[in-house]
Design a protein around this motif. Structure first.
Motif, short mmCIF file in Angstrom:
data_model
loop_
_atom_site.label_atom_id
_atom_site.label_comp_id
_atom_site.label_asym_id
_atom_site.label_seq_id
_atom_site.Cartn_x
_atom_site.Cartn_y
_atom_site.Cartn_z
N ALA A 146 -76.15 1.58 42.82
CA ALA A 146 -74.78 1.51 42.31
C ALA A 146 -74.61 0.20 41.55
CB ALA A 146 -73.77 1.59 43.46
N LEU A 147 -73.84 0.26 40.46
CA LEU A 147 -73.77 -0.87 39.54
C LEU A 147 -72.33 -1.06 39.09
CD1 LEU A 147 -75.51 -2.82 37.68
CD2 LEU A 147 -75.48 -0.98 36.01
N ILE A 148 -71.92 -2.33 38.97
CA ILE A 148 -70.62 -2.65 38.39
C ILE A 148 -70.85 -3.29 37.02
CG2 ILE A 148 -68.50 -4.01 38.63
CD1 ILE A 148 -68.91 -3.92 41.66
N LEU A 149 -70.21 -2.74 36.01
CA LEU A 149 -70.27 -3.29 34.66
C LEU A 149 -68.93 -3.88 34.29
CD1 LEU A 149 -72.08 -0.36 32.77
CD2 LEU A 149 -73.12 -2.50 33.53
N LEU A 167 -67.02 0.71 35.97
CA LEU A 167 -66.71 -0.16 34.83
C LEU A 167 -65.35 -0.80 35.07
CD1 LEU A 167 -67.42 -1.11 31.92
CD2 LEU A 167 -66.32 0.99 31.10
N VAL A 168 -65.31 -2.13 35.05
CA VAL A 168 -64.08 -2.87 35.32
C VAL A 168 -63.79 -3.76 34.12
CG1 VAL A 168 -62.92 -4.49 36.87
CG2 VAL A 168 -64.58 -2.86 37.80
N ARG A 220 -62.99 11.23 30.26
CA ARG A 220 -63.73 12.26 29.51
C ARG A 220 -64.87 11.64 28.71
NH1 ARG A 220 -58.52 14.18 28.35
NH2 ARG A 220 -58.62 13.32 26.22
N HIS A 221 -64.58 10.55 28.03
CA HIS A 221 -65.60 9.94 27.17
C HIS A 221 -66.71 9.28 28.00
CE1 HIS A 221 -63.90 10.71 23.24
NE2 HIS A 221 -62.71 10.35 23.68
N LEU A 222 -66.35 8.67 29.11
CA LEU A 222 -67.38 8.08 29.97
C LEU A 222 -68.29 9.16 30.55
CD1 LEU A 222 -65.39 5.35 31.96
CD2 LEU A 222 -67.06 4.98 30.14
N SER A 223 -67.69 10.25 31.01
CA SER A 223 -68.48 11.34 31.58
C SER A 223 -69.39 11.96 30.54
CB SER A 223 -67.55 12.41 32.18
OG SER A 223 -66.80 11.87 33.25
N GLN A 226 -72.49 9.17 38.51
CA GLN A 226 -71.04 9.22 38.68
C GLN A 226 -70.46 7.95 38.08
OE1 GLN A 226 -69.89 9.33 42.79
NE2 GLN A 226 -68.01 10.48 42.38
N VAL A 227 -69.41 8.09 37.27
CA VAL A 227 -68.89 6.92 36.57
C VAL A 227 -67.37 6.89 36.66
CG1 VAL A 227 -68.86 8.16 34.35
CG2 VAL A 227 -68.89 5.65 34.37
N GLY A 228 -66.85 5.68 36.84
CA GLY A 228 -65.40 5.47 36.87
C GLY A 228 -65.04 4.16 36.22
#
Length: 378
Positions: free
Chosen positions: A212-215, A262-263, A340-343, A351-353
């Motif tokens: 898991a990664l935080i960008l 993504l923060v 939508r664009h991230l997915s 999995q991306v948020g």
């Protein structure tokens, strides 16, 4: 001799330089030539992996015991960095072992973390520079008819101090500089160099066993995480991706991450609602246009839309939307578009948020999958 090769950057022509790897290979060839022939080289030349020839004069030539020493001054062209002007030395002596043995000496860093180009404990001389050094030294050996082995030690006087101004301490390279370069050429303002640095950090995170990664784009995101979401970062690596959000997502897929969060500040991440994955204003802005479009969908009047289009900052847009009771609806609409664009970019690889915040208003909202991601981390 200055390299005459140039590239265009915007409206300017910028002169390219050559990498520390190119300097090391040139110096190693010069030292080997002097050692094996007894003649001091007047100039040094090679063809870089990019196919651009480099020719220089030695910056220093001397003998130290059994070793011949040749140095080449690093020229970064119009891309001045911590290594520009330093002398990259090669100390070459005969060895009992066959082939070309390459090691790092004073001023060359040591790898202390997994996931870098070289294994933990090795000198931070990357793969391509090692290949270049071996190629140039082997060429000298063959031309001189020498069948024995040679030991090449790369030394960078002043490298330990210069390294403090680089990413090396953060990446886990201690005691000096890295000998780098995949093309052999330094291109000023190179975006690829920045993306390569991001890749190193993501690869290190993967090599350390993280899935898991935080960008975050930069300093604001880091500060928000420290002050408002420090629990998220306790066991998960945080990588600054600058404007290269799309590239960072692609790298997360390449290194098999399972989840990416993504923060970022509203001013950056709102662009994702339009599918803008390089958020530098030189490529696209669209912040006000996107906010205005989503506000119109949510029922904003023509006058409100006109004021949004004329706003100087996203915080000013938020202030107006707050005063008209539209803020929550517009943010929700933008977050759905961002999701939508991230997915679409992730293509099911992970999995991306995304979490949006403002320096004025704090936490603004999050995309649909954020709660599920964070819950799985607890």
């Amino acid at each position: 001799m200055a390299l005459s090769y140039t590239i265009r950057s915007g409206q300017k022509q910028l002169r390219c330089g050559y990498t520390t790897g190119t300097c090391a290979a040139l110096a190693a060839a010069g030292a080997a030539f002097w050692l094996l022939t007894g003649q001091k080289p007047a100039d040094l030349s090679l063809m870089t992996p990019k196919g651009i020839p480099v020719q220089v004069e030695p910056a220093c030539l001397r003998r130290e015991g059994e070793a011949a020493v040749c140095g080449v001054r690093k020229d970064g062209g119009d891309d001045i960095d911590a290594t520009h002007g330093l002398i990259i030395e090669a100390h070459v002596e005969k060895s009992e072992h066959p082939g070309v043995f390459i090691e790092g000496g004073r001023g060359v860093g040591r790898v202390t973390k997994p996931g870098l180009d070289q294994p933990v404990g090795a000198a931070a001389i990357n793969r391509v520079p090692r290949q270049m050094i071996e190629k140039e030294v082997t060429k000298v050996q063959k031309n001189g008819g020498y069948m024995g082995g040679l030991s090449v030690t790369i030394v960078i006087p002043g490298g330990e101090e210069a390294a403090k101004k680089t990413f090396n301490p953060h990446l886990g390279i201690e005691g000096g500089l890295s000998v780098l370069g995949t093309s052999g050429i330094v291109e000023p303002m190179s975006e690829q160099a920045l993306i390569d640095t991001i890749e190193v950090e993501i690869r290190q995170a993967a090599a350390s066993g993280h899935d898991a990664l935080i960008l975050t784009p930069g300093h604001y995101g880091e500060l928000f995480l420290q002050q408002d979401a420090c629990s998220l970062t306790e066991k998960r690596p945080v990588v600054k991706c600058s404007n290269f959000i799309g590239d960072a997502l692609d790298l997360a897929a390449l290194y098999k991450f399972r989840q990416v969060l993504l923060v970022g500040h509203m001013g950056k991440l709102v662009k994702l609602a339009g599918g803008i994955m390089n958020t530098h204003s030189r490529y696209a802005d669209g912040r006000m246009e996107l906010i205005c479009a989503h506000a119109a969908v949510c029922g904003a009047s023509r006058d409100i839309c006109r004021t949004l289009m004329q706003a100087a900052t996203t915080d000013a847009c938020l202030e107006l939307l707050e005063s008209t009771g539209l803020r929550d609806a517009v943010l929700q609409s933008l977050l759905m578009a961002i999701d939508r664009h991230l997915s679409r970019r992730a293509q099911g690889s992970f999995q991306v948020g995304a979490i949006l915040f403002s320096n004025v208003y704090g936490l603004l909202g999050e995309t649909e999958q954020v709660k599920e991601i964070i819950t799985s981390w607890q």
